[in-house]
Design a protein around this motif. Structure first.
Motif, PDB file in Angstrom:
ATOM      1  N   ARG A  72       0.819  -1.222   0.000  1.00 13.29           N
ATOM      2  CA  ARG A  72       0.000   0.000   0.000  1.00 13.29           C
ATOM      3  C   ARG A  72       0.851   1.270   0.000  1.00 13.29           C
ATOM      4  N   TRP A  73       1.912   1.290   0.819  1.00 17.79           N
ATOM      5  CA  TRP A  73       2.558   2.555   1.110  1.00 17.79           C
ATOM      6  C   TRP A  73       3.878   2.798   0.386  1.00 17.79           C
ATOM      7  N   VAL A  76       3.636   5.001  -2.526  1.00 17.74           N
ATOM      8  CA  VAL A  76       3.350   6.383  -2.136  1.00 17.74           C
ATOM      9  C   VAL A  76       4.634   7.091  -1.708  1.00 17.74           C
ATOM     10  N   LEU A  77       5.468   6.400  -0.947  1.00 17.66           N
ATOM     11  CA  LEU A  77       6.672   7.019  -0.403  1.00 17.66           C
ATOM     12  C   LEU A  77       7.753   7.234  -1.462  1.00 17.66           C
ATOM     13  N   ILE A 138       6.859  13.539   4.851  1.00 16.87           N
ATOM     14  CA  ILE A 138       5.737  13.031   4.056  1.00 16.87           C
ATOM     15  C   ILE A 138       4.465  13.002   4.900  1.00 16.87           C
ATOM     16  N   ALA A 143      -1.772   6.678   7.555  1.00 15.04           N
ATOM     17  CA  ALA A 143      -0.612   5.790   7.588  1.00 15.04           C
ATOM     18  C   ALA A 143      -0.634   4.894   8.832  1.00 15.04           C
ATOM     19  N   TRP A 192       6.673   9.954   9.600  1.00 14.91           N
ATOM     20  CA  TRP A 192       7.083   8.661   9.057  1.00 14.91           C
ATOM     21  C   TRP A 192       8.470   8.284   9.576  1.00 14.91           C
TER      22      TRP A 192
END
Length: 296
Positions: A72-73, A76-77, A138, A143, A192
């Motif tokens: 999922r992330w 994005v990162l 971010i 999250a 994060w």
């Protein structure tokens, strides 16, 4: 099972099993050779899939909790970070007698960032601090917060208090370091974090930081857990540069030192009586923590 104890059951995975998984679920890659990655990690069993990809299979149910998070992330990162990270190419499902979700990632070339391999320690430190600063910047909306998926990285150090105190073994300086870390205030502003910034997850190319891998413990919360690298890998000058570049205040630095102590004490307890690299490294890190604390 304790949420802080070792995994209840680790499983082994061999190359033939991975070949069957790939053939069943990703037939377009079925003809690619599969071979284990040297020093491929403990939490996951990692295999080369051809020359450009890896298959990464969690070794226990607790580690499998990170698969969906990474799927999922990490996409994005990745565009927001100054260095490559392993964005998943595909998500596998249980099969071929393997019980968990798993991932296919690109192969990011490089060698682990041992101190003797770093060409320019100051430049390396600046690059690492820049990466972590970008990660911290971010947006955190939606999250993952600390929990079982990342062994509570980014949460309070008090989660580990009993484990650490059982490992102190009469070391008064270590008890002071730990209590100072517990008492250090966090303002509650989440950001994060990677969660396991360690030499094996920092890849070098020609002596320079080239990629950051293994985001299984990432999440949002108190980012002080990422400061442990200041004692486990950086030199004294590097620590100062690292702290300055990240604008770390006294309280966060104390919590970061606590994370480094927790990690080093765990390794020291596990390797006591041994004389291999891991045991020697644990003793060295404890010495770094002690010396830096007594000077502060």
């Amino acid at each position: 099972m304790s949420t802080l104890g070792p995994p209840s059951q680790r499983i082994t995975v061999d190359a033939d099993q991975v070949r069957r998984l790939v053939a069943e679920q990703f037939p377009r890659w079925a003809d690619l050779p599969v071979r284990p990655v040297a020093n491929g990690g403990w939490d996951n069993r990692t295999f080369h899939l051809g020359d450009a990809m890896t298959a990464r299979l969690p070794s226990a149910a607790e580690y499998a909790l990170a698969v969906d998070k990474e799927q999922r992330w990490l996409p994005v990162l990745a565009p927001l970070l100054p260095l490559p990270i392993p964005v998943p190419l595909a998500e596998g499902r249980p099969g071929a007698d393997y019980p968990f979700a798993w991932s296919i990632h690109p192969w990011l070339a490089g060698e682990p960032a041992r101190l003797e391999r770093v060409a320019d320690p100051v430049g390396f430190t600046a690059d690492l601090a820049g990466f972590l600063a970008a990660l911290r910047s971010i947006d955190t909306d939606g999250a993952p917060r600390p929990g079982k998926h990342n062994w509570f990285r980014g949460g309070t150090l008090r989660t580990f208090d009993d484990l650490v105190r059982r490992s102190l073994d009469g070391q008064d300086w270590a008890r002071e370091v730990w209590q100072t870390a517990l008492d250090a205030h966090w303002d509650g502003v989440e950001s994060w974090f990677h969660g396991d910034v360690a030499e094996g997850n920092l890849l070098l190319a020609d002596g320079e930081l080239a990629a950051v891998i293994d985001f299984g413990t990432c999440g949002v919360g108190d980012p002080a857990c990422d400061l442990a690298i200041a004692w486990t890998l950086l030199t004294g000058d590097g620590r100062r540069t690292f702290r300055e570049r990240l604008a770390v205040d006294d309280a966060e630095w104390a919590r970061g030192r606590g994370w480094a102590l927790w990690k080093a004490l765990g390794t020291y307890a596990r390797t006591r009586g041994r004389d291999d690299r891991e045991a020697t490294e644990a003793r060295r890190v404890l010495g770094e923590i002690r010396a830096e604390y007594l000077k502060s």
